[in-house]
Design an enzyme around this catalytic site. Structure first.
Site, PDB file in Angstrom:
ATOM      1  N   GLU A 144       4.284  -6.592  12.662  1.00  0.00           N
ATOM      2  CA  GLU A 144       3.917  -7.987  12.385  1.00  0.00           C
ATOM      3  C   GLU A 144       3.884  -8.851  13.647  1.00  0.00           C
ATOM      4  O   GLU A 144       4.555  -9.878  13.748  1.00  0.00           O
ATOM      5  CB  GLU A 144       4.863  -8.566  11.335  1.00  0.00           C
ATOM      6  CG  GLU A 144       4.793  -7.778  10.035  1.00  0.00           C
ATOM      7  CD  GLU A 144       5.784  -8.228   8.972  1.00  0.00           C
ATOM      8  OE1 GLU A 144       6.542  -9.170   9.216  1.00  0.00           O
ATOM      9  OE2 GLU A 144       5.789  -7.624   7.898  1.00  0.00           O
ATOM     10  N   ASN A 162       1.999  -1.968  12.970  1.00  0.00           N
ATOM     11  CA  ASN A 162       1.973  -2.225  11.528  1.00  0.00           C
ATOM     12  C   ASN A 162       1.831  -3.723  11.284  1.00  0.00           C
ATOM     13  O   ASN A 162       2.498  -4.528  11.947  1.00  0.00           O
ATOM     14  CB  ASN A 162       3.320  -1.714  10.964  1.00  0.00           C
ATOM     15  CG  ASN A 162       3.370  -1.589   9.463  1.00  0.00           C
ATOM     16  OD1 ASN A 162       2.478  -0.979   8.869  1.00  0.00           O
ATOM     17  ND2 ASN A 162       4.399  -2.136   8.832  1.00  0.00           N
ATOM     18  N   HIS A 165      -0.118  -5.486   1.252  1.00  0.00           N
ATOM     19  CA  HIS A 165       0.526  -6.301   0.219  1.00  0.00           C
ATOM     20  C   HIS A 165      -0.566  -7.210  -0.360  1.00  0.00           C
ATOM     21  O   HIS A 165      -0.713  -8.365   0.033  1.00  0.00           O
ATOM     22  CB  HIS A 165       1.653  -7.138   0.813  1.00  0.00           C
ATOM     23  CG  HIS A 165       2.815  -6.350   1.308  1.00  0.00           C
ATOM     24  ND1 HIS A 165       3.633  -5.627   0.470  1.00  0.00           N
ATOM     25  CD2 HIS A 165       3.308  -6.166   2.563  1.00  0.00           C
ATOM     26  CE1 HIS A 165       4.584  -5.040   1.184  1.00  0.00           C
ATOM     27  NE2 HIS A 165       4.400  -5.338   2.462  1.00  0.00           N
ATOM     28  N   GLU A 202       2.491  -0.178   3.113  1.00  0.00           N
ATOM     29  CA  GLU A 202       3.472  -0.907   2.280  1.00  0.00           C
ATOM     30  C   GLU A 202       2.793  -1.433   1.020  1.00  0.00           C
ATOM     31  O   GLU A 202       2.920  -2.601   0.661  1.00  0.00           O
ATOM     32  CB  GLU A 202       4.096  -2.067   3.059  1.00  0.00           C
ATOM     33  CG  GLU A 202       4.759  -1.654   4.360  1.00  0.00           C
ATOM     34  CD  GLU A 202       5.422  -2.816   5.093  1.00  0.00           C
ATOM     35  OE1 GLU A 202       5.584  -3.902   4.496  1.00  0.00           O
ATOM     36  OE2 GLU A 202       5.789  -2.632   6.272  1.00  0.00           O
ATOM     37  N   ASP A 261       1.536  -2.831  -2.286  1.00  0.00           N
ATOM     38  CA  ASP A 261       1.793  -3.361  -3.622  1.00  0.00           C
ATOM     39  C   ASP A 261       0.630  -4.279  -3.959  1.00  0.00           C
ATOM     40  O   ASP A 261       0.040  -4.896  -3.074  1.00  0.00           O
ATOM     41  CB  ASP A 261       3.151  -4.037  -3.780  1.00  0.00           C
ATOM     42  CG  ASP A 261       3.532  -4.997  -2.679  1.00  0.00           C
ATOM     43  OD1 ASP A 261       2.655  -5.709  -2.166  1.00  0.00           O
ATOM     44  OD2 ASP A 261       4.718  -5.055  -2.332  1.00  0.00           O
TER      45      ASP A 261
HETATM   46  O1  G3I Z   1      21.897  -6.131   0.830  1.00  0.00           O
HETATM   47  C1  G3I Z   1      22.126  -7.554   0.797  1.00  0.00           C
HETATM   48  C2  G3I Z   1      23.126  -7.906  -0.258  1.00  0.00           C
HETATM   49  O2  G3I Z   1      24.387  -7.338   0.066  1.00  0.00           O
HETATM   50  C3  G3I Z   1      23.246  -9.437  -0.341  1.00  0.00           C
HETATM   51  O3  G3I Z   1      24.087  -9.763  -1.419  1.00  0.00           O
HETATM   52  C4  G3I Z   1      21.880 -10.042  -0.575  1.00  0.00           C
HETATM   53  C5  G3I Z   1      21.950 -11.572  -0.568  1.00  0.00           C
HETATM   54  O4  G3I Z   1      20.664 -12.130  -0.414  1.00  0.00           O
HETATM   55  O5  G3I Z   1      20.989  -9.636   0.456  1.00  0.00           O
HETATM   56  C6  G3I Z   1      20.810  -8.237   0.517  1.00  0.00           C
HETATM   57  O6  G3I Z   1      19.927  -7.940   1.564  1.00  0.00           O
HETATM   58  C7  G3I Z   1      18.569  -8.235   1.338  1.00  0.00           C
HETATM   59  C8  G3I Z   1      17.762  -6.971   1.521  1.00  0.00           C
HETATM   60  O7  G3I Z   1      16.370  -7.241   1.401  1.00  0.00           O
HETATM   61  C9  G3I Z   1      18.118  -5.891   0.493  1.00  0.00           C
HETATM   62  O8  G3I Z   1      17.796  -6.334  -0.775  1.00  0.00           O
HETATM   63  C10 G3I Z   1      18.119  -9.273   2.339  1.00  0.00           C
HETATM   64  O9  G3I Z   1      18.777 -10.512   2.069  1.00  0.00           O
HETATM   65  C11 G3I Z   1      16.623  -9.460   2.253  1.00  0.00           C
HETATM   66  O10 G3I Z   1      16.216 -10.302   3.324  1.00  0.00           O
HETATM   67  C12 G3I Z   1      15.923  -8.139   2.401  1.00  0.00           C
HETATM   68  O11 G3I Z   1      14.552  -8.348   2.217  1.00  0.00           O
HETATM   69  C13 G3I Z   1      13.716  -7.342   2.732  1.00  0.00           C
HETATM   70  C14 G3I Z   1      12.687  -7.985   3.675  1.00  0.00           C
HETATM   71  O12 G3I Z   1      11.764  -6.997   4.122  1.00  0.00           O
HETATM   72  C15 G3I Z   1      13.323  -8.558   4.921  1.00  0.00           C
HETATM   73  O13 G3I Z   1      13.827  -7.550   5.740  1.00  0.00           O
HETATM   74  C16 G3I Z   1      13.009  -6.652   1.578  1.00  0.00           C
HETATM   75  O14 G3I Z   1      13.969  -5.928   0.820  1.00  0.00           O
HETATM   76  C17 G3I Z   1      11.951  -5.693   2.110  1.00  0.00           C
HETATM   77  O15 G3I Z   1      11.194  -5.203   1.042  1.00  0.00           O
HETATM   78  C18 G3I Z   1      11.019  -6.419   3.060  1.00  0.00           C
HETATM   79  O16 G3I Z   1      10.135  -5.502   3.608  1.00  0.00           O
HETATM   80  C19 G3I Z   1       9.116  -6.045   4.460  1.00  0.00           C
HETATM   81  C20 G3I Z   1       8.814  -5.040   5.533  1.00  0.00           C
HETATM   82  O17 G3I Z   1       9.987  -4.693   6.228  1.00  0.00           O
HETATM   83  C21 G3I Z   1       7.764  -5.566   6.497  1.00  0.00           C
HETATM   84  N1  G3I Z   1       6.566  -5.975   5.796  1.00  0.00           N
HETATM   85  C22 G3I Z   1       6.794  -6.909   4.698  1.00  0.00           C
HETATM   86  C23 G3I Z   1       7.811  -6.343   3.716  1.00  0.00           C
HETATM   87  C24 G3I Z   1       7.990  -7.270   2.553  1.00  0.00           C
HETATM   88  O18 G3I Z   1       8.574  -8.463   2.932  1.00  0.00           O
END
Ligand code: G3I
Length: 511
Positions: free
Chosen positions: A157, A217, A257, A288, A290
């Site tokens: 990104e 990516n 996406h 990725e 969806d």
């Molecule tokens: O695991 C913690 C949990 O312990 C806590 O209670 C909770 C509170 O908000 O957060 C949890 O972590 C979250 C994690 O996902 C697991 O669910 C983070 O806050 C959250 O920011 C994180 O979001 C991820 C996001 O990237 C940011 O890294 C998404 O799951 C993930 O699907 C998303 O993936 C991205 C790719 O890396 C890049 N391209 C876009 C894609 C979608 O946004």
């Protein structure tokens, strides 16, 4: 959610569903000489037969049986991001989740995509780090897993939202320097985090002798155009980066996406855009996937299942589109759960297939196109007029293609433990070959297929095998996930070439 993602969300008119798509890499179309094959019943099997991978984003707490049953590629959704595993000095920490995912993938014959090394978001302790520290982290991460990682997202990104075609202005891109102010970072004297990170990654891969391929990516780069038909400047900017740094970049991820953001829609020129990147010689992945199931107004097309079919077909029609990965298993466990964008409903290991799943499986089972690839349109932005990057290339020279040294055998020797057959899809000046490798009466752990190409014929791309040489006598050796074949069972790989390839007599050697 990152700032950019919040911004994208604001652009949508309604809550959008998310969906995931999976595929596998490799081979090609069904041939007229081959008997009609039974339809495969899992995504990974259908994709493997078509010559690509079909993968899924996964987390350690969701490694249910379906992961290994339906998918043959795995991307850690969060467990390899810098905020999980990087220390402020570029060291590694907390790699347990990532290790669990890599081990699970290995046990289930799945490829792994490392995600991700350099990203403005979720940077954790690396936020604001220097290029030197980034380089330390890049080295540590690549070396920890080596060839267990088939693909690494080196840079994620890097480009701005809203179709500007510019780099982001957040760290690490604040380290970029545009010496002559011409708006790019390709000139002598410029500094470019993308270039320098890829150079470092390539050095580490070469020094370690790893088979890992290095990817860039991004999202909103899928179409040649955006809604309304204007140019997709973000895609064009990515294209210019890949073209300029091609010597370091092996693969491109279109995140895919898809939703009703004007820059995120599924356009009819998706395949053409995949093709123009493929024509640079890189693999393209839909990394990725969806697809918004916007049931409230269904405003991104003919419905989710048909949209999935369209996206999968666009990849299948480009031989160097070697994989599709859906960004999660089920809607309820997706980062965009309200948009219902994936292939399954349910949760906690109890999943039900959606219409979109069946559409994807059906499309994969049709295999790759039996028509010649589409003509690649010219890039919509002028090529950079600048000299190549000033940073010296990796010291390890790229492998050279050895000339054929032996004449082709006129009669193939009997295969020791395996046999191979070729089916061809030809057009004037080119072809795609699908090779089926079948084990004999004993299981085999690996295989090599030798073919002798006619004079003037050259291999330009290979899937689900590693090629040695490109003309004359060429050897194709299994990759990590398709070397083991049970007695009487088969696997396939494919290659594309220029010239003609009629009358090939493949010779299979098992190990
Ligand atoms: O695991 C913690 C949990 O312990 C806590 O209670 C909770 C509170 O908000 O957060 C949890 O972590 C979250 C994690 O996902 C697991 O669910 C983070 O806050 C959250 O920011 C994180 O979001 C991820 C996001 O990237 C940011 O890294 C998404 O799951 C993930 O699907 C998303 O993936 C991205 C790719 O890396 C890049 N391209 C876009 C894609 C979608 O946004």
């Amino acid at each position: 959610m990152t700032g950019s993602l919040r911004q994208r969300k604001r652009l949508t008119r309604t809550a959008l569903p998310a969906a995931v798509l999976l595929v596998v890499s490799g081979a090609v179309a069904v041939q007229s000489t081959a008997p009609a094959a039974a339809a495969e019943t899992t995504l990974r099997a259908a994709a493997a037969k078509a010559g690509l991978f079909f993968g899924v984003a996964a987390s350690p707490n969701r490694l249910y049986p379906i992961v290994g049953q339906e998918f043959n590629q795995l991307t850690p959704e969060n467990d390899m991001k810098p905020d999980r595993i990087a220390t402020s000095s570029g060291g590694l920490q907390n790699t347990g989740g990532a290790d669990t995912l890599v081990n699970h993938a290995q046990s289930n014959n799945m490829l792994v995509r490392g995600h991700t090394l350099v990203w403005h978001s979720q940077a954790g302790a690396l936020q604001g780090a220097s290029q030197a520290t980034l380089n330390t982290f890049i080295g540590n991460a690549i070396n920890r897993w080596g060839s267990k990682i088939a693909y690494w997202d080196v840079v994620n990104e890097a480009l701005e939202d809203n179709n500007t075609g510019r780099r982001r202005n957040q760290w690490p891109h604040t380290m970029n320097r545009d010496a002559n102010g011409d708006g790019d970072y390709f000139d002598a004297g410029d500094t470019d985090v993308i270039r320098d990170s890829f150079i470092r990654a390539k050095q580490v891969v070469q020094a370690g002798g790893y088979s890992t391929k290095l990817c860039i990516n991004d999202y909103d780069v899928e179409g040649l155009t955006v809604q309304g038909g204007g140019p997709n400047r973000k895609a064009n900017a990515l294209y210019d980066i890949v073209r300029t740094y091609r010597q370091y970049i092996d693969c491109v991820g279109f995140q895919s996406h898809f939703n009703d953001n004007p820059n995120s829609i599924i356009t009819n020129d998706l395949q053409a855009n995949i093709q123009r990147f493929a024509d640079l010689g890189v693999e393209v992945h839909l990394s990725e996937v969806d697809i918004d199931d916007d049931l409230s107004n269904n405003d991104i097309g003919a419905g989710q299942a048909e949209n999935y079919r369209k996206v999968v077909r666009a990849c299948l029609n480009v031989p160097k589109c070697t994989g599709i990965t859906v960004w999660g298993i089920s809607d309820s466990e997706s980062w965009r759960s309200s948009e219902r964008g994936l292939l399954f409903t349910g949760g906690n290991g109890n999943y039900q297939k959606k219409a979109a799943y069946h559409a994807v499986l059906d499309e994969l089972n049709k295999g790759r196109t039996t028509t010649p690839p589409t003509t690649t349109p010219p890039p919509t932005t002028p090529p950079p007029t600048t000299p190549p990057p000033t940073t010296p290339p990796p010291t390890t020279p790229p492998p050279t293609t050895p000339p054929p040294t032996t004449p082709p055998p006129t009669t193939p020797p009997p295969a020791a433990g395996c046999s191979a057959t070729v089916s061809l899809n030809s057009w004037p000046g080119g072809f795609v070959a699908t090779v089926r490798v079948t084990a004999g009466t004993s299981p085999i752990r690996g295989w090599t297929v030798q073919v002798t190409l006619p004079a003037g014929t050259t291999v330009t791309g290979t899937w689900s095998a590693t090629a040695s040489g490109a003309s004359g006598s060429v050897q194709f050796t299994n990759v990590s996930y398709n070397g083991a074949v049970n007695a009487g069972q088969s696997t396939e790989f494919g290659f594309q070439g220029t010239g003609t390839a009629t009358g090939l007599t493949p010779v299979c050697t098992a190990s």
